[in-house]
Motif scaffolding. Sequence first.
Motif, PDB file in Angstrom:
ATOM      1  N   PHE A 255       0.841  -1.198   0.000  1.00  0.00           N
ATOM      2  CA  PHE A 255       0.000   0.000   0.000  1.00  0.00           C
ATOM      3  C   PHE A 255       0.877   1.249   0.000  1.00  0.00           C
ATOM      4  CE2 PHE A 255      -2.322  -3.295   2.388  1.00  0.00           C
ATOM      5  CZ  PHE A 255      -3.417  -3.442   1.549  1.00  0.00           C
ATOM      6  N   GLU A 256       0.313   2.328  -0.486  1.00  0.00           N
ATOM      7  CA  GLU A 256       1.006   3.615  -0.465  1.00  0.00           C
ATOM      8  C   GLU A 256       0.751   4.274   0.890  1.00  0.00           C
ATOM      9  OE1 GLU A 256      -0.511   5.750  -3.792  1.00  0.00           O
ATOM     10  OE2 GLU A 256       0.081   4.215  -5.243  1.00  0.00           O
ATOM     11  N   VAL A 257       1.664   4.027   1.813  1.00  0.00           N
ATOM     12  CA  VAL A 257       1.454   4.424   3.203  1.00  0.00           C
ATOM     13  C   VAL A 257       1.898   5.869   3.413  1.00  0.00           C
ATOM     14  CG1 VAL A 257       2.031   3.898   5.592  1.00  0.00           C
ATOM     15  CG2 VAL A 257       1.792   2.049   3.922  1.00  0.00           C
ATOM     16  N   PRO A 258       1.077   6.707   4.039  1.00  0.00           N
ATOM     17  CA  PRO A 258       1.444   8.103   4.269  1.00  0.00           C
ATOM     18  C   PRO A 258       2.443   8.236   5.407  1.00  0.00           C
ATOM     19  CG  PRO A 258      -0.660   7.636   5.304  1.00  0.00           C
ATOM     20  CD  PRO A 258      -0.268   6.385   4.558  1.00  0.00           C
ATOM     21  N   GLY A 259       3.096   9.393   5.465  1.00  0.00           N
ATOM     22  CA  GLY A 259       3.949   9.679   6.604  1.00  0.00           C
ATOM     23  C   GLY A 259       3.104   9.818   7.866  1.00  0.00           C
ATOM     24  N   TYR A 260       3.667   9.437   8.999  1.00  0.00           N
ATOM     25  CA  TYR A 260       2.869   9.421  10.223  1.00  0.00           C
ATOM     26  C   TYR A 260       3.637  10.076  11.355  1.00  0.00           C
ATOM     27  CZ  TYR A 260       0.646   7.860  14.452  1.00  0.00           C
ATOM     28  OH  TYR A 260       0.048   7.844  15.670  1.00  0.00           O
ATOM     29  N   SER A 261       2.901  10.771  12.201  1.00  0.00           N
ATOM     30  CA  SER A 261       3.478  11.310  13.431  1.00  0.00           C
ATOM     31  C   SER A 261       2.374  11.428  14.475  1.00  0.00           C
ATOM     32  CB  SER A 261       4.121  12.685  13.192  1.00  0.00           C
ATOM     33  OG  SER A 261       3.140  13.623  12.769  1.00  0.00           O
ATOM     34  N   LEU A 262       2.711  11.089  15.713  1.00  0.00           N
ATOM     35  CA  LEU A 262       1.765  11.205  16.816  1.00  0.00           C
ATOM     36  C   LEU A 262       1.826  12.637  17.337  1.00  0.00           C
ATOM     37  CD1 LEU A 262      -0.195   9.633  18.675  1.00  0.00           C
ATOM     38  CD2 LEU A 262       1.752   9.223  20.192  1.00  0.00           C
ATOM     39  N   GLU A 263       0.711  13.360  17.222  1.00  0.00           N
ATOM     40  CA  GLU A 263       0.716  14.792  17.539  1.00  0.00           C
ATOM     41  C   GLU A 263       0.753  15.076  19.033  1.00  0.00           C
ATOM     42  OE1 GLU A 263       1.104  17.014  15.298  1.00  0.00           O
ATOM     43  OE2 GLU A 263       0.992  15.586  13.650  1.00  0.00           O
ATOM     44  N   GLY A 264       0.253  14.153  19.841  1.00  0.00           N
ATOM     45  CA  GLY A 264       0.254  14.387  21.282  1.00  0.00           C
ATOM     46  C   GLY A 264      -0.452  13.270  22.025  1.00  0.00           C
ATOM     47  N   GLY A 265      -0.337  13.307  23.357  1.00  0.00           N
ATOM     48  CA  GLY A 265      -0.953  12.257  24.152  1.00  0.00           C
ATOM     49  C   GLY A 265      -2.462  12.229  24.034  1.00  0.00           C
ATOM     50  N   PHE A 266      -3.083  13.383  23.785  1.00  0.00           N
ATOM     51  CA  PHE A 266      -4.533  13.441  23.646  1.00  0.00           C
ATOM     52  C   PHE A 266      -5.023  12.542  22.517  1.00  0.00           C
ATOM     53  CE2 PHE A 266      -7.976  15.345  21.134  1.00  0.00           C
ATOM     54  CZ  PHE A 266      -9.023  15.272  22.041  1.00  0.00           C
ATOM     55  N   GLU A 267      -4.215  12.413  21.480  1.00  0.00           N
ATOM     56  CA  GLU A 267      -4.634  11.654  20.301  1.00  0.00           C
ATOM     57  C   GLU A 267      -4.809  10.167  20.607  1.00  0.00           C
ATOM     58  OE1 GLU A 267      -3.607  11.609  15.527  1.00  0.00           O
ATOM     59  OE2 GLU A 267      -2.071  12.204  16.978  1.00  0.00           O
ATOM     60  N   LEU A 268      -4.163   9.685  21.652  1.00  0.00           N
ATOM     61  CA  LEU A 268      -4.306   8.269  22.003  1.00  0.00           C
ATOM     62  C   LEU A 268      -5.747   7.931  22.389  1.00  0.00           C
ATOM     63  CD1 LEU A 268      -1.019   7.669  24.026  1.00  0.00           C
ATOM     64  CD2 LEU A 268      -1.503   7.081  21.645  1.00  0.00           C
ATOM     65  N   PHE A 269      -6.476   8.902  22.944  1.00  0.00           N
ATOM     66  CA  PHE A 269      -7.887   8.657  23.258  1.00  0.00           C
ATOM     67  C   PHE A 269      -8.699   8.449  21.977  1.00  0.00           C
ATOM     68  CE2 PHE A 269      -6.417  10.954  27.048  1.00  0.00           C
ATOM     69  CZ  PHE A 269      -6.910  10.123  28.048  1.00  0.00           C
ATOM     70  N   ALA A 270      -8.335   9.186  20.927  1.00  0.00           N
ATOM     71  CA  ALA A 270      -9.019   9.001  19.647  1.00  0.00           C
ATOM     72  C   ALA A 270      -8.746   7.614  19.081  1.00  0.00           C
ATOM     73  CB  ALA A 270      -8.576  10.079  18.656  1.00  0.00           C
ATOM     74  N   TYR A 271      -7.505   7.137  19.235  1.00  0.00           N
ATOM     75  CA  TYR A 271      -7.183   5.791  18.746  1.00  0.00           C
ATOM     76  C   TYR A 271      -7.849   4.717  19.593  1.00  0.00           C
ATOM     77  CZ  TYR A 271      -3.818   7.620  15.406  1.00  0.00           C
ATOM     78  OH  TYR A 271      -3.235   8.270  14.345  1.00  0.00           O
ATOM     79  N   ALA A 272      -8.032   4.989  20.884  1.00  0.00           N
ATOM     80  CA  ALA A 272      -8.770   4.048  21.731  1.00  0.00           C
ATOM     81  C   ALA A 272     -10.227   3.962  21.273  1.00  0.00           C
ATOM     82  CB  ALA A 272      -8.696   4.488  23.192  1.00  0.00           C
ATOM     83  N   ALA A 273     -10.813   5.110  20.929  1.00  0.00           N
ATOM     84  CA  ALA A 273     -12.180   5.104  20.409  1.00  0.00           C
ATOM     85  C   ALA A 273     -12.253   4.352  19.082  1.00  0.00           C
ATOM     86  CB  ALA A 273     -12.673   6.541  20.227  1.00  0.00           C
ATOM     87  N   LEU A 274     -11.214   4.518  18.255  1.00  0.00           N
ATOM     88  CA  LEU A 274     -11.164   3.774  16.996  1.00  0.00           C
ATOM     89  C   LEU A 274     -11.132   2.272  17.259  1.00  0.00           C
ATOM     90  CD1 LEU A 274     -10.812   3.436  13.958  1.00  0.00           C
ATOM     91  CD2 LEU A 274      -8.364   3.928  14.248  1.00  0.00           C
ATOM     92  N   GLY A 275     -10.399   1.856  18.284  1.00  0.00           N
ATOM     93  CA  GLY A 275     -10.360   0.432  18.637  1.00  0.00           C
ATOM     94  C   GLY A 275     -11.727  -0.091  19.023  1.00  0.00           C
ATOM     95  N   ILE A 276     -12.493   0.709  19.780  1.00  0.00           N
ATOM     96  CA  ILE A 276     -13.844   0.286  20.176  1.00  0.00           C
ATOM     97  C   ILE A 276     -14.737   0.139  18.949  1.00  0.00           C
ATOM     98  CG2 ILE A 276     -15.916   1.001  21.430  1.00  0.00           C
ATOM     99  CD1 ILE A 276     -14.069   2.392  23.453  1.00  0.00           C
ATOM    100  N   VAL A 277     -14.707   1.139  18.067  1.00  0.00           N
ATOM    101  CA  VAL A 277     -15.537   1.076  16.861  1.00  0.00           C
ATOM    102  C   VAL A 277     -15.112  -0.099  15.981  1.00  0.00           C
ATOM    103  CG1 VAL A 277     -16.193   2.297  14.752  1.00  0.00           C
ATOM    104  CG2 VAL A 277     -15.992   3.542  16.913  1.00  0.00           C
ATOM    105  N   ALA A 278     -13.800  -0.306  15.847  1.00  0.00           N
ATOM    106  CA  ALA A 278     -13.306  -1.408  15.017  1.00  0.00           C
ATOM    107  C   ALA A 278     -13.753  -2.759  15.574  1.00  0.00           C
ATOM    108  CB  ALA A 278     -11.782  -1.353  14.927  1.00  0.00           C
TER     109      ALA A 278
END
Length: 708
Positions: A255-278
């Motif tokens: 896949f054509e994978v984009p560049g990635y960077s974690l913007e801050g600790g707050f963003e981990l809550f968004a990824y946790a929500a993504l895990g629940i939805v997934a």
Amino acid sequence: MGATGLRGGAVGSVLQQLAIQPAAITLPNAMSALLTQLRRLHDALREIDQVYMVLVALVIGLLGGLAAVGFRLLIRLGEEVAWQQGDYSLAYLSGLPFWWKILTPAAGGLIVGYIIHFFAREVKGHGVPEVMEAVALEGGRMRPRIVLGRLFASGICIASGGSVGREGPIVQIGAALASTVGQWLNLDQRRLKTLVGCGAAAGIAATFNAPVGGALFAVEVILGDFGVAQFAPIVISSVAATVVSHRYLGNFPTFEVPGYSLEGGFELFAYAALGIVAGLVALLFIRSLYGLEDLFDKVRMHPPLKAAMGGVMIGVIGIWLPAVFGVSYEAINHALDGTMLWRVMLLLAVVKIVGVGITIGSGGSGGVFAPSLFIGAMVGGAIGTVVHAQWPMSTGGAGAYALVGMGALVAGTTHAPITAILIIFELTGDYEIILPLMISCIIATLLSTKLQRPSIYTLKLLRKGIDIQRGRDVNVLQPVQVREIIRPDFVAVSPDDPLDHLIAEFMSHSGNTVFVTDDEHRLHGIVTAEEIRAAMQQASSLGSLVIVEDIMATGTFPRVSADDSLADVVKFLGAYRGEVPVLEDGCLVGAIWPGDVIERYNTEVFKRDMARSMVATVDRDLGTAAMQTADNAVVADVAAPRSFVGRTIRELDIRRSFGVTVLMIKQPVDDGSERLTASPDGDYVFQPGDVLLVMGPSDKLQTLRQTP
């Protein structure tokens, strides 16, 4: 000198004998001598277990890599024939006439249906559960014809637009290749199972250019064993397959994978929500897949025509949404680069779930791994778009969420978070993605396993009565229907009958349950021994004032139908000790006695244990020999009648129609050997030359032998 030294000396001795001999030796004699010495070398190497397994694993890896390359080329060739363009784009498909997009998947479904129905039934569906079953129950034995059957069935299905992936098929192809090599080398079960894992790892590694992910997939999903003895050969195969893939397909990311960077600790809550939805979407995907499969099973139609009908349905969807066709990697790349609207991504996720269910349920052949990646990318991309719009300065772009969503959805469907994490990590090569990837994958796995124990792979086996736990089949009653042990001799009374009549009926009955029915035999309730004993103590004082309706239970007892599985009845026996009523359209037609269930369980265990032991000891010259069992039944082999050919065990309903049970089937193989299938399931299709090992009364066996 140690054992290793002795073995090394034996290998050296054989190698010396392989040196060039005088030229006077004739060519035939030289070839014969060479083959003899090679056999001796093989036998000497076989004594050195670790070295031998590494060498064989290396061969399996090379073969698996070549098979993956060949499978990709076959799909591309099929696409050129079907769509007049290999590696077609979504824009190209959108410009095709609508009739082309309908007829192509329909024709592909028809061809695939015929391949599956007449050549290899094992290649129907997504492939990985069949490999798991072979490892757990068959000691790693798989039919060689699976390689060609899966290669062409899945290749044609994907190329013609079937909404499935290529990873599951290549896992089964690699595993079947490995099993064939292992059987040819006459390896024991322990080594053969390891080789099957090597073949599966080679397939995944070559497909994704992910050697570590391929190895972890084999040990986490296929074998369920992280032992070092198994892991070392699997890693060798995985690396070898990746080298082959690099050589012929190039070292390019899937896949054509984009560049990635974690913007801050707050963003981990968004990824946790993504895990629940997934996790929730993974559960929806699993249940939709098997729900649509059940729906298609109810359609009475010739299997190839049913597969063609599924192709027509996929084509109709593809008129407006061509991303439903094939593996759809282009759509995934669009989600990863953040160029898709969140509404479109959600729509595509729903459509893909439906498309996969239609393709596999109608009788298609292909994997569910790539669809899981597709659905995860769409769900993650949609969530990422919304999150980034709300908090643009503290969150990454939608592409990062699409990438993590791919791993989370795979983890939620397969219940294999380690594999999902490492495959996505190998696709990116970016260590910064590990933390959000781990959070989303673990949460998705925990949630999906909490809501439903079986994964997308093991649920297919559970539906066949196979519960894989430490390699054993523990649910032997799943294939047995209630109608097979139903008793019509039950005791029934009317709700208006007096107490003394109820007591008289109970005393004349050997069971401990009396059923309460009306004149039309509709069940109103039951009266158990406990209620009767309590009523008997008051009978002298109350006399005829008490009627059955006053003491019957109405809602605390189980009910089953004749078509239900005995495995469902077993669930009631822990808390309910009486006879279980059997209903048809609300009317009482019989009862199931707990003792009969236990007796049938013992019988099924006996039959399966005997069949599996005979797999290892059966003689080709068994002929028509018979033996008597403990319950005076006869076990004998019977040539399959001509009228059985092309039909399944379930269609023939052999247990009810002939009064016998099929324990094992011997099938002639082209090389003159025989394949043994112990405890065949209801989907087994009889082939010319099949010989059945059956158990039943001698007169029933004679009737079966005389069937044309």
